[in-house]
Design an enzyme around this catalytic site. Structure first.
Site, PDB file in Angstrom:
ATOM      1  N   ASP A 133       0.851  -1.171   0.000  1.00  0.00           N
ATOM      2  CA  ASP A 133       0.000   0.000   0.000  1.00  0.00           C
ATOM      3  C   ASP A 133       0.897   1.234   0.000  1.00  0.00           C
ATOM      4  O   ASP A 133       2.110   1.137   0.225  1.00  0.00           O
ATOM      5  CB  ASP A 133      -0.895  -0.040   1.244  1.00  0.00           C
ATOM      6  CG  ASP A 133      -1.807   1.162   1.351  1.00  0.00           C
ATOM      7  OD1 ASP A 133      -2.332   1.603   0.322  1.00  0.00           O
ATOM      8  OD2 ASP A 133      -1.970   1.675   2.475  1.00  0.00           O
ATOM      9  N   PHE A 252     -18.248   6.944   3.212  1.00  0.00           N
ATOM     10  CA  PHE A 252     -17.297   6.685   2.127  1.00  0.00           C
ATOM     11  C   PHE A 252     -17.179   5.179   1.890  1.00  0.00           C
ATOM     12  O   PHE A 252     -17.135   4.392   2.828  1.00  0.00           O
ATOM     13  CB  PHE A 252     -15.928   7.253   2.497  1.00  0.00           C
ATOM     14  CG  PHE A 252     -14.843   6.905   1.507  1.00  0.00           C
ATOM     15  CD1 PHE A 252     -14.608   7.713   0.411  1.00  0.00           C
ATOM     16  CD2 PHE A 252     -14.068   5.768   1.676  1.00  0.00           C
ATOM     17  CE1 PHE A 252     -13.616   7.398  -0.500  1.00  0.00           C
ATOM     18  CE2 PHE A 252     -13.073   5.436   0.769  1.00  0.00           C
ATOM     19  CZ  PHE A 252     -12.845   6.258  -0.319  1.00  0.00           C
ATOM     20  N   LYS A 276     -17.412  15.502  -0.324  1.00  0.00           N
ATOM     21  CA  LYS A 276     -15.989  15.549  -0.660  1.00  0.00           C
ATOM     22  C   LYS A 276     -15.575  14.164  -1.160  1.00  0.00           C
ATOM     23  O   LYS A 276     -16.176  13.145  -0.774  1.00  0.00           O
ATOM     24  CB  LYS A 276     -15.135  15.954   0.539  1.00  0.00           C
ATOM     25  CG  LYS A 276     -14.950  14.903   1.608  1.00  0.00           C
ATOM     26  CD  LYS A 276     -13.938  15.369   2.645  1.00  0.00           C
ATOM     27  CE  LYS A 276     -13.580  14.258   3.618  1.00  0.00           C
ATOM     28  NZ  LYS A 276     -14.691  13.849   4.456  1.00  0.00           N
ATOM     29  N   ARG A 479      -6.125   3.784  -7.827  1.00  0.00           N
ATOM     30  CA  ARG A 479      -7.575   3.781  -7.670  1.00  0.00           C
ATOM     31  C   ARG A 479      -8.131   2.365  -7.593  1.00  0.00           C
ATOM     32  O   ARG A 479      -9.167   2.048  -8.186  1.00  0.00           O
ATOM     33  CB  ARG A 479      -8.240   4.540  -8.816  1.00  0.00           C
ATOM     34  CG  ARG A 479      -7.907   6.021  -8.902  1.00  0.00           C
ATOM     35  CD  ARG A 479      -8.358   6.779  -7.680  1.00  0.00           C
ATOM     36  NE  ARG A 479      -8.358   8.231  -7.890  1.00  0.00           N
ATOM     37  CZ  ARG A 479      -8.364   9.105  -6.900  1.00  0.00           C
ATOM     38  NH1 ARG A 479      -8.328   8.687  -5.640  1.00  0.00           N
ATOM     39  NH2 ARG A 479      -8.385  10.397  -7.151  1.00  0.00           N
ATOM     40  N   ASP A 504      -1.342  -0.921   6.085  1.00  0.00           N
ATOM     41  CA  ASP A 504      -1.556  -0.410   7.433  1.00  0.00           C
ATOM     42  C   ASP A 504      -3.025  -0.184   7.774  1.00  0.00           C
ATOM     43  O   ASP A 504      -3.352   0.089   8.934  1.00  0.00           O
ATOM     44  CB  ASP A 504      -0.812   0.910   7.621  1.00  0.00           C
ATOM     45  CG  ASP A 504      -1.477   2.056   6.865  1.00  0.00           C
ATOM     46  OD1 ASP A 504      -1.805   1.857   5.674  1.00  0.00           O
ATOM     47  OD2 ASP A 504      -1.672   3.132   7.453  1.00  0.00           O
ATOM     48  N   ASP A 508      -6.558  -2.850   3.509  1.00  0.00           N
ATOM     49  CA  ASP A 508      -5.466  -3.734   3.093  1.00  0.00           C
ATOM     50  C   ASP A 508      -5.610  -5.139   3.664  1.00  0.00           C
ATOM     51  O   ASP A 508      -4.785  -6.006   3.358  1.00  0.00           O
ATOM     52  CB  ASP A 508      -4.118  -3.150   3.544  1.00  0.00           C
ATOM     53  CG  ASP A 508      -3.862  -1.763   3.002  1.00  0.00           C
ATOM     54  OD1 ASP A 508      -4.130  -1.558   1.808  1.00  0.00           O
ATOM     55  OD2 ASP A 508      -3.401  -0.891   3.758  1.00  0.00           O
TER      56      ASP A 508
END
Length: 856
Positions: A133, A252, A276, A479, A504, A508
């Site tokens: 990552d 999100f 956002k 992405r 982390d 992941d």
């Protein structure tokens, strides 16, 4: 959502041991059948003629099975059951070595490294691909608000810090509506919780470091998020206090790539949608007529600087529109079937016709030691893939800064993009063609792909993408979703590569669980990754020591221990087989049951267990010369070839022990128990010298274990020799008083170890490996300037891995697309008709000296 069910992990060494165990089992069955038939033939032809063998003329129906079953009992120790116990013990010790390593403690946070999985340490030494990552793994995950673009006006470009930009402060002071709306979204479009201290200071508790940076930046621009009481948010702007009621939170997700909140202004009762997210998730949904070109340019500019970008937008909602939508949203939340998909669909009905407010740019600096760690592990033959949810340009800039990819002219980056199947196919063809074309000066070629193109490639052109994965040492996947990360790990595993995934965050976890080895960083995004991983570390730079030191030592030690366990079992079994040739092939055991039990439990186990402390090279030498990891990656220390060597050694030593013992003590010279003890003594002495010879760094503890174990052999047998009921009464006393016993032991050791010592001396002197050269340098105290190249055999591309796509060159189009990472934008390479070349030679790709493909 990001966490799946972890599969049991089997190391490469365990898989090899299982194959070798199967081979030994087949050999054992063959030996039992052959000797069983030979024993029955001898019994029927010769035994009945001997007066001292009183076989009945007619026996029971199962008489033919008696001798084969005897040999089955004799050969049952051919497969050492103790190997599993021994491996479990030393693997637990390997894990403790990682836990106790003071050089892998993060001094900043005091976080030590930890091995959760104690069974796969040796796989660390065979890693071929690292999938990492970016945010929080390569970077510090300390987000700093640097720049922004509001209504087409750029702030922070001159000073590098928008919070120090005078124009922005003036716009805030003058009450610019665009700036006020922008700061409002920064302050309350999040899940942050403000907490007041006793001194009146406010600190923020945030799940996302991006949200924390935005809220803090808004506070420094006088839009302070001061309190959250249930659904009521309190904002202080200059001297005034503003309250908002949170009506709904649109969380999100990795698919939507944005989050929104629906709030109601408590003063004027207006209902607002504040949003956002990523540029591709916000800008396409701008209200008709709004110019978004400036925002696209801002995103491009900031990403070129390696900054993380977010677009901010808002929309005023009508009361009826919100009420109608709210009912659908509550219904979607309560459904049990396809809940996530239903929620996303309902959110889409509200998040449209947005008024774009601006773009934020947040800096996330690299961790210390990341470039050096990647460079060192590349020298060790390990390939790197970056899997990130960030924009492509941002990821590329971070990759450049941490030695992940090389700039022109040394390196070359190819892009795979497209929104349709045809576009992705053409892009994939161009990149594959570039990979296959030979040049006089090969480059470090890497490719970059975004999540949309990756989804199409994995679904429709998987074979072509697999070939590309094999050809390229480096990839940047942008992405990407958590499921795509796991798919990429699975793709590399399907090519029989050993993979390590490191991350982390919670996104992941699936990747970490899917990989052969999962490493989690105990970072600022919580402990989800660290808890799901096999190993947890405090910083990315500790990965170098985890692989090169702990992984390599674990592999070397496990390879020796497993093969030695087979060796000692085969040695005693071959002696039993040879004894059957002079005992009428009757299946009679030369050794009593007590000696056989003590042989595996006491006499031979302790010396080999201390091999867990052995080091062929010092840690400093290993870190300075990472290329010697090639030997572990290729399986040079444990494979059918090395096992055949140990098999041959056990057969040779069995012949030596049996022939010398029989000629010295058999044939009416002594009792059978004495012959048995002489042969057993020869085995124990030989194994003490074998372990000593194979040990690279003898310590006091190892010497005590090896030679103290030899002394304990005599001590234990003296005790049994003093017991009249033991069946060994006075045997050891008589033998130790005979000079012929010690002469026999000396001859066994000399004849057994002489050829092995000569062969090792020849190899060490005239055909030394790179490791032998380093060992000589350590003993002489001289430096090694260069080891030269360790060239493995190139790994062939299997037909099943090659894409069936026909590589055709589109008309009026350069087949080699190069987004060059150089100062000269005019640099282009033209290709003539070149012959295909082996990409692995230029990249020093590692492959096993023997085939490790699943189909073989």
């Amino acid at each position: 959502m990001c966490r799946g069910i972890p599969e049991p992990k089997l190391t490469a060494i365990d898989a090899m041991i299982d194959k070798l165990t199967g081979a030994i089992f087949v050999f054992q069955i063959v030996v039992v059948i052959v000797l069983g038939i030979a024993g029955n033939v001898w019994k029927d032809t010769e035994a009945r003629k001997q007066w001292y063998v009183k076989y009945p003329e007619e026996g029971p129906w199962f008489e033919l099975l008696i001798i084969p079953l005897r040999f089955e009992l004799l050969c049952s120790i051919m497969i050492p059951i103790s190997i599993k116990v021994s491996l479990d013990l030393v693997k637990s010790l390997y894990a403790k070595f990682i836990d106790w390593d003071n050089e892998m403690i993060d001094q900043e946070t005091g976080t030590p490294s930890h091995a959760t999985n104690t069974a796969i340490s040796e796989d660390l030494g065979q890693v071929e691909y690292i999938l990492t990552d970016k945010t929080g793994t390569l970077t510090e995950n300390k987000m700093i608000f640097r720049r922004c673009c509001i209504n087409g006006v750029f702030y922070g470009n001159d000073s590098g810090d928008a919070l120090k930009d005078v124009e922005l402060h003036n716009a805030v002071s003058s009450g610019s509506p665009d700036v006020i709306h922008f700061l409002t979204v920064m302050a309350i479009c999040n899940t942050v919780i403000p907490i007041k201290t006793k001194t009146g200071d406010i600190f923020y508790k945030a799940q996302s470091q991006d949200e924390d940076a935005l809220v803090r930046a808004a506070a420094r621009l006088h839009m302070v998020f001061v309190n959250k009481n249930a659904n009521i948010l309190e904002i202080k702007f200059n001297a005034s206090t503003i309250q908002y009621e949170v009506l709904e939170t649109l969380e999100f997700t990795s698919d939507r790539k944005r989050m929104s909140v629906v709030v109601k202004d408590c003063q004027n009762e207006e209902i607002l949608l504040l949003t956002k997210g990523a540029d591709e998730a916000i800008l396409p949904f701008a209200c008709p007529g709004q110019q978004t070109r400036a925002y696209f340019e801002a995103v491009e500019q900031y990403s070129q600087l390696g900054l993380r970008t977010l677009c901010l937008a808002w929309r005023q909602l009508k009361g009826d529109e919100y009420k109608e939508w709210s009912l659908l949203f509550k219904e979607a939340n309560s459904t049990l079937v396809d809940r996530e998909w239903r929620i996303a669909e309902v959110c889409q009905r509200l998040e449209h016709d947005l008024e774009i407010l601006g773009v934020t740019a947040i800096e996330d600096r690299l961790q210390d030691g990341v470039p050096e760690t990647i460079e060192t592990l590349r020298k060790a033959g390990i390939n790197f893939w970056m899997l990130t949810g960030d924009k492509q340009n941002t990821a590329i800039q971070i990759a450049l800064s941490c030695n992940f990819i090389s700039p022109e002219p040394k390196g070359q980056l190819l892009l795979i993009d497209g929104k349709t199947e045809d576009e992705v196919r053409q892009s994939l063809e161009r990149v594959l063609l570039t990979m296959r074309i030979t040049t006089s000066e090969p480059k470090d070629v890497a490719f970059a792909v975004d999540g949309w193109a990756l989804e199409i490639a994995l679904k429709y052109y998987r074979k072509a993408f697999t070939e590309l994965a094999i050809l390229s040492r480096t990839a940047i996947c942008c992405r990407v979703t958590p499921s795509q990360k796991a798919q990429l790990v699975e793709l590399l595993k399907s090519c029989d590569y050993r993979t390590l995934a490191i991350g982390d965050g919670g996104n992941d976890v699936r990747m970490i669980q899917q990989a052969d080895i999962g490493v989690g960083i105990s970072g600022r995004e919580g402990l989800q990754a660290a808890r799901a991983a096999d190993y947890s570390i405090g910083k990315f730079r500790f990965l170098k020591r985890l692989i090169l030191v702990h992984g390599r030592y674990s592999y070397n030690r496990t390879a020796f221990l497993s093969q030695y366990s087979f060796y000692k079992s085969l040695l005693i079994c071959f002696i039993q087989i040879f004894f059957s040739f002079i005992s009428g092939v009757s299946g009679t055991s030369l050794f009593n049951s007590l000696s056989l039990m003590a042989y595996n439990v006491f006499y031979t186990s302790i010396p080999v267990l201390v091999s867990a402390l052995d080091k062929d090279l010092s840690e400093e030498t290993v870190m300075q010369h990472p290329q010697i990891l090639f030997y572990c990656q290729a399986g040079r220390l444990l494979n059918p070839s090395t096992f055949a060597g140990w098999f041959g050694r056990s057969l040779f030593h069995a012949i030596v022990v049996f022939v010398i013992s029989i000629h010295a003590y058999a044939y009416e010279k002594s009792e059978m128990e004495e012959v048995s003890m002489v042969a057993l003594s020869g085995c124990i002495w030989l194994q003490a010298f074998v372990v000593t010879l194979e040990t690279n760094s003898l310590t006091i503890l190892q010497c005590i274990a090896i030679w103290g174990n030899l002394a304990s052999f005599y001590f234990i047998n003296w005790i049994f020799s003093a017991l009249p009921s033991s069946g060994m009464y006075t045997i050891m006393f008589r033998l130790c008083r005979q000079p012929s016993y010690w002469t026999t032991v000396f001859l066994i050791v000399a004849a057994g170890m002489g050829p092995i010592l000569a062969l090792k001396y020849f190899r060490y002197t005239y055909r030394p490996s790179k490791i032998n050269i380093l060992q000589q340098a350590e003993r002489l105290g001289g430096p090694i300037l260069s080891l030269g190249s360790i060239e493995p055999q190139p790994r062939p591309i299997l037909e099943k891995e090659v894409s069936p796509l026909s590589i055709t060159q589109p008309k009026n189009r350069n087949p080699v697309y190069e987004p060059l990472l150089s100062d000269s934008p005019n640099t282009r390479r033209s290709f003539g008709s070149g012959a295909p070349f082996d990409f692995f030679q230029t990249q020093s790709r590692l492959s096993s000296s023997y085939s490790r493909n699943k189909d073989n």
